[in-house]
Design a protein around this motif. Structure first.
Motif, PDB file in Angstrom:
ATOM      1  N   ASP A   9      40.739 118.849 123.841  1.00  0.00           N
ATOM      2  CA  ASP A   9      39.858 118.996 122.685  1.00  0.00           C
ATOM      3  C   ASP A   9      38.647 118.057 122.732  1.00  0.00           C
ATOM      4  N   TYR A  10      38.825 116.858 123.299  1.00  0.00           N
ATOM      5  CA  TYR A  10      37.724 115.892 123.286  1.00  0.00           C
ATOM      6  C   TYR A  10      36.511 116.351 124.092  1.00  0.00           C
ATOM      7  N   SER A  12      34.818 118.932 123.786  1.00  0.00           N
ATOM      8  CA  SER A  12      33.806 119.530 122.900  1.00  0.00           C
ATOM      9  C   SER A  12      32.863 118.498 122.309  1.00  0.00           C
ATOM     10  N   THR A  13      33.209 117.204 122.394  1.00  0.00           N
ATOM     11  CA  THR A  13      32.337 116.155 121.855  1.00  0.00           C
ATOM     12  C   THR A  13      31.283 115.708 122.872  1.00  0.00           C
ATOM     13  N   GLN A  19      29.995 118.834 129.491  1.00  0.00           N
ATOM     14  CA  GLN A  19      31.022 119.856 129.285  1.00  0.00           C
ATOM     15  C   GLN A  19      31.114 120.784 130.488  1.00  0.00           C
ATOM     16  N   ARG A  40      40.077 110.952 131.458  1.00  0.00           N
ATOM     17  CA  ARG A  40      39.175 110.559 130.376  1.00  0.00           C
ATOM     18  C   ARG A  40      38.223 109.460 130.848  1.00  0.00           C
ATOM     19  N   ASP A  44      34.238 109.891 130.714  1.00  0.00           N
ATOM     20  CA  ASP A  44      33.542 108.987 129.798  1.00  0.00           C
ATOM     21  C   ASP A  44      32.531 108.078 130.497  1.00  0.00           C
TER      22      ASP A  44
END
Length: 267
Positions: A9-10, A12-13, A19, A40, A44
């Motif tokens: 889900d993350y 989408s941020t 993306q 992650r 990130d």
């Protein structure tokens, strides 16, 4: 290939570009097998690591006789990043780790070359950097260029200003103008350690306005973070310098310049 709905889900941020990149990474079995924390951590990474991430997403899952299983660790500093992978030999079935070093900006971060001075249509001198290298802890003779240097519109872009100004000062000119830039392809410094390839070039500067060039003199600059010295050397010493200089990029440029029909070196 997994659809967008299979991504965490993350994702989408993230920005649209990140993306898309995440989708490419999750299409690799090794990335799917990598722990969520490392996944992650990779996604990130700051925007200035985008070049590294794009290269990472384009790597194959099988390299020669090795199957890439997952990433186990990610080390990085101010300039370089070191991904560590678990791999398996498809010959012996042995599992071990393998790593490589990459510039954070990607596999092709810049350009290296040799600057030649020309007077009345004939090359008379070449320029060498004399600089301290943090990696070796020593002073070395070096090619011109480096990280973020690229050739655009017949001029090396992003040359260190101090170096450019120093050359102009000692040639008695206000602006460094390149008569010709010769594209000499690319070179790998070390296949066993890094994915890096640098573009190679030879640049010709018209020095006809200053025929009395001071040779074999070091013009020290205060270029940060490490000092740089500029040496102007007569072209007759070119072959002698090839036995002194250990910089692979300088030697690669020299070899290709000596065989290029676009440049005549009177050596």
């Amino acid at each position: 290939m997994p659809t967008k709905t299979t991504l965490p889900d993350y994702i989408s941020t993230f920005s649209p570009a990140r993306q898309i990149l995440a989708g490419k990474l999750f299409a690799h079995k090794w990335f799917m097998t990598t722990s969520p924390d490392i996944q992650r951590e990779i996604l990130d990474l700051p925007e200035d690591y985008q070049g590294f991430l794009e290269d990472l997403a384009s790597r194959p899952d099988e390299i020669g006789e090795l199957d890439v299983l997952k990433m186990t660790k990610l080390g990085y500093g101010n300039y370089l990043i070191l991904p560590v992978f678990e791999v398996r030999s498809n010959i012996t079935n042995q599992i071990f780790t393998y790593e490589y070093a990459s510039w954070k900006t990607g596999a092709n971060p810049g350009a290296r070359g040799i600057l030649f001075l020309e007077t009345d249509g004939q090359i008379t001198h070449f320029i060498v950097n004399k600089t301290h290298k943090f990696s070796t802890g020593t002073e070395v003779l070096d090619s011109v260029g480096g990280l973020y240097v690229h050739v655009f519109e017949n001029k090396p872009q992003n040359l260190p200003k101090k170096v450019e100004q120093e050359i102009c000062y000692h040639l008695g000119i206000k602006e460094l103008r390149f008569k010709k830039i010769i594209d000499l392809g690319q070179a790998h410094p070390d296949y066993g350690m890094t994915n890096n390839t640098s573009s190679l070039f030879a640049a010709i500067i018209d020095a006809s306005q200053n025929p009395n060039i001071v040779s074999e003199a070091n013009f020290d600059t205060a270029h940060k973070p490490l000092s740089v010295g500029i040496t102007i050397v007569p072209i007759t010493e070119f072959k002698n310098y090839l036995s002194k200089i250990e910089d692979n990029y300088f030697l690669s440029v020299a070899a290709r310049a000596m065989t290029s029909p676009e440049i005549i070196l009177p050596i």
